[in-house]
Design an enzyme around this catalytic site. Sequence first.
Site, short mmCIF file in Angstrom:
data_model
loop_
_atom_site.label_atom_id
_atom_site.label_comp_id
_atom_site.label_asym_id
_atom_site.label_seq_id
_atom_site.Cartn_x
_atom_site.Cartn_y
_atom_site.Cartn_z
N GLU A 1 70.54 19.58 41.86
CA GLU A 1 69.45 20.29 42.53
C GLU A 1 69.90 20.98 43.82
O GLU A 1 69.47 22.06 44.15
CB GLU A 1 68.33 19.30 42.82
CG GLU A 1 67.03 19.95 43.19
CD GLU A 1 65.85 19.04 42.93
OE1 GLU A 1 65.89 18.27 41.94
OE2 GLU A 1 64.89 19.08 43.70
N ASP B 1 67.15 16.06 40.41
CA ASP B 1 66.31 14.88 40.64
C ASP B 1 65.39 14.67 39.44
O ASP B 1 64.89 15.62 38.87
CB ASP B 1 65.45 15.09 41.90
CG ASP B 1 66.32 15.19 43.14
OD1 ASP B 1 67.48 14.72 43.09
OD2 ASP B 1 65.85 15.75 44.15
N TYR C 1 65.17 7.37 45.34
CA TYR C 1 64.43 8.62 45.33
C TYR C 1 63.04 8.45 45.95
O TYR C 1 62.25 7.63 45.50
CB TYR C 1 64.30 9.11 43.88
CG TYR C 1 63.82 10.53 43.82
CD1 TYR C 1 64.54 11.54 44.43
CD2 TYR C 1 62.64 10.86 43.16
CE1 TYR C 1 64.09 12.84 44.40
CE2 TYR C 1 62.19 12.16 43.12
CZ TYR C 1 62.92 13.14 43.74
OH TYR C 1 62.47 14.44 43.71
#
Lengths: 70, 707
Positions: B10, B111, B321
């Site tokens: 990303e 992600d 995350y």
Amino acid sequence: MKCRICNREALEKYCELHEKAYRNIVQKYDSWKRAMDVSWKEYLNEIAKNPYTGSWAKEVAEQLLKNEDR
Amino acid sequence: MEKYTLIITEKPDAAQRIAQALDSKGKPKKVEENGVPYFLAHRNRKLVVVPALGHLYTVAHERGRRNYYPVFNFKWVPRHLAERGAKQIRTWIETISKLANDAEDFIAACDYDIEGSLIGYCILKYGCENKEGVAKRMKFSTLTKSELEKAYDGPLSQLDFALIEAGKTRHEVDWLYGVNLSRALTSAARRWSGKYATLSTGRVQGPTLKFLIGRERVIRSFVPTPYWEIRAEVEIKKSTYEVEYERKRIEKRAEAEAVVKACTDKTGEIKKVDMREFHQKPPTPFDIGALQTEAYSLFRYTPRRTMGIAQRLYLDALISYPRTSSQKLPPVINYKNILKALSKEPAYKKLASKLLEKEELKPREGVKEDPAHPAVYPTGNLPERTLSDPEKNVWDLVVKRFMAVFGETAIKQGVKVSLEVNGHNFFLRGRQVLKEGWMQFYKPYVKAEEVLLPPIKEGETVRFKRVICDDKFTNPPPRYNPSSLLKKMDEYGIGTKATRADIIGTLYNRRYITEERIVVTDLGFDIIDILSNYAPRVISVKLTRELEKKMEQIQSNSEKRENILLEAVQQLKPQLEQLKEKEEPIGEVLSKAIKRVRMQERIIGNCPNCGTGKLMILYSRKTRKRFIGCTNYFKGICSTSFPLPQKGTAKPMGKNCGSCGWPLVRVQIKGRRPWRLCFNPDCPLKEERKKRNEMQNLQPGSPRKIL
Ligand SMILES: [Zn+2]
Ligand SMILES: [Zn+2]
Ligand SMILES: [Zn+2]
């Protein structure tokens, strides 16, 4: 008709926003009278300087006081 | 040429982490082409790890005029074709496409959530010639070496198309709302005033603002009422304690005064001592919303800031995350290993060891789940660089929260002593922690706040030394702050965990709201006024939530993108027609509102000479020069004026000069640093500077730089 305070479109004396504040002022006077002995004018003076009073309610209170003086 | 696997991430930081974790020697080679970095690594075969830069593709209208509405036809295009200032995107996509030409396999390693899945999908489809069908997907919740290796060795055999579909739909629906409503407002204002000003609203912005306005109206028309509170100071065993009167509020002044008179200087008796134990379970693990709320109440970080910091810590592989709505910590994350690793940090050694002594580690969990990620937790890695203070704070908070959820229930004792004096009752309250439990792991973020009482028996007497009557007023409901607003949006189900903080930020940027304790501006009021008159459905909190729910169902394959797009268009179309029909009155209101805002922006502060006027940035009709003048000039009362530099932009700073107290002006010339300018000709700072400049032989009168 225009609101006496802000020039927005008014229903009668006030626009929709200031009208709501005006009604609050009239309605809360009962509680104030019950709580302590105050005249309408003293009451307006009190809420005009109270830090918790909302800005629209303050504007209406000040406008009403001006009328009282006249 | 050696064939390779192309891994798409990303962001550049993630690419480096992933390349480092997968390279068998841990030393991938960094290459840079046209400003685009990528990494060459070797594992079982050659790997090329290339980052995106967030979204490289976006929704845009398919054809038609720029400012026309309604528009319902759209397509996905490279961002640089749709947005100004996105030039970098072109070379970025070109570089990835070139690398894709020689690649044999493809892995999406963005992600694992809606946005990340969509970013990877768009690149594979549009930038790599339709590789979305053959690409594999790495799924991970932390950027630690072990988890990345596992994700690479056993990837998902295909992309997560349900997530992608949900993401696509969300972007498309948001685009439909945003572009049409913003164009409707902008075009109405321009038609009336002939001037161009960007006005915008969006699918979630509107309902959020409407919601704030509800509270704002109550506050602005609020009238307080008086009441009285009574407390007393009593003497027990030579110490003074404060006790509270049985009735929290007394609505009549005379009554309150009577109580004071009846109790002052009297002797009371202890009637009853009530003791109660209560149990407090450990907190639940952090989902992103809870982390944002906690960081706001502890450190005053806005939700957006906390998200940024957490993102940074995630990229450093220090925490998992953060964009998660889960309050669960599954055993696979390996609690023991994390605690062992954390105990290498001196500050956590004692606490972590204490938990490791336990026979069984079982976290307290909340009910909220997230199919993609567990709750936010520390990976056990220790920082490889010096963290900034905010980073340190958030990391420490995440670590301690993680430990606290494994703690035991805390036990507290509350004591309520009833005292009677002359027919009136007062209460004395005490609080004590009997067993700390989880609280020991969550210090200093939880405080015991103990109030210890002396041993007291029923029937004992106490003296009422002082009885105090406090004047009080009822308060309006509190203003929202970014944190409580975010919580409310979560509660009402509008926006998503990833977007809410940004939406609040946008409302500030558009000047629809100001201040930390959120105040809705006149412009904000006018926008919602117009929308509730002419397009009420687009700001309906209920409809917004319903649409939100349906979009979520796409993720579980129980709703279809086509249905939702159709529904969005059906919702929007009649509302836009209505707006178009009423362009004139809408334009008038908006133009006036914009004018007021622009006037406000030119007001610098109160006039120091006449005291009743305001100083404003004005333009001379004759000379066309800019200067500062008093608004009372127009009434013929005050002719105060000051010169201003003519180049660049001049705006009120909203701060006063530290030396003379006059309001400051911020001057900025393009390409240079902004200045802060005190225009008071007699400012002592000016004299000082002049002297200094003369001494240093510098150009005189150059204003001070803003750091
Ligand atoms: Zn009004
Ligand atoms: Zn003046
Ligand atoms: Zn000064």
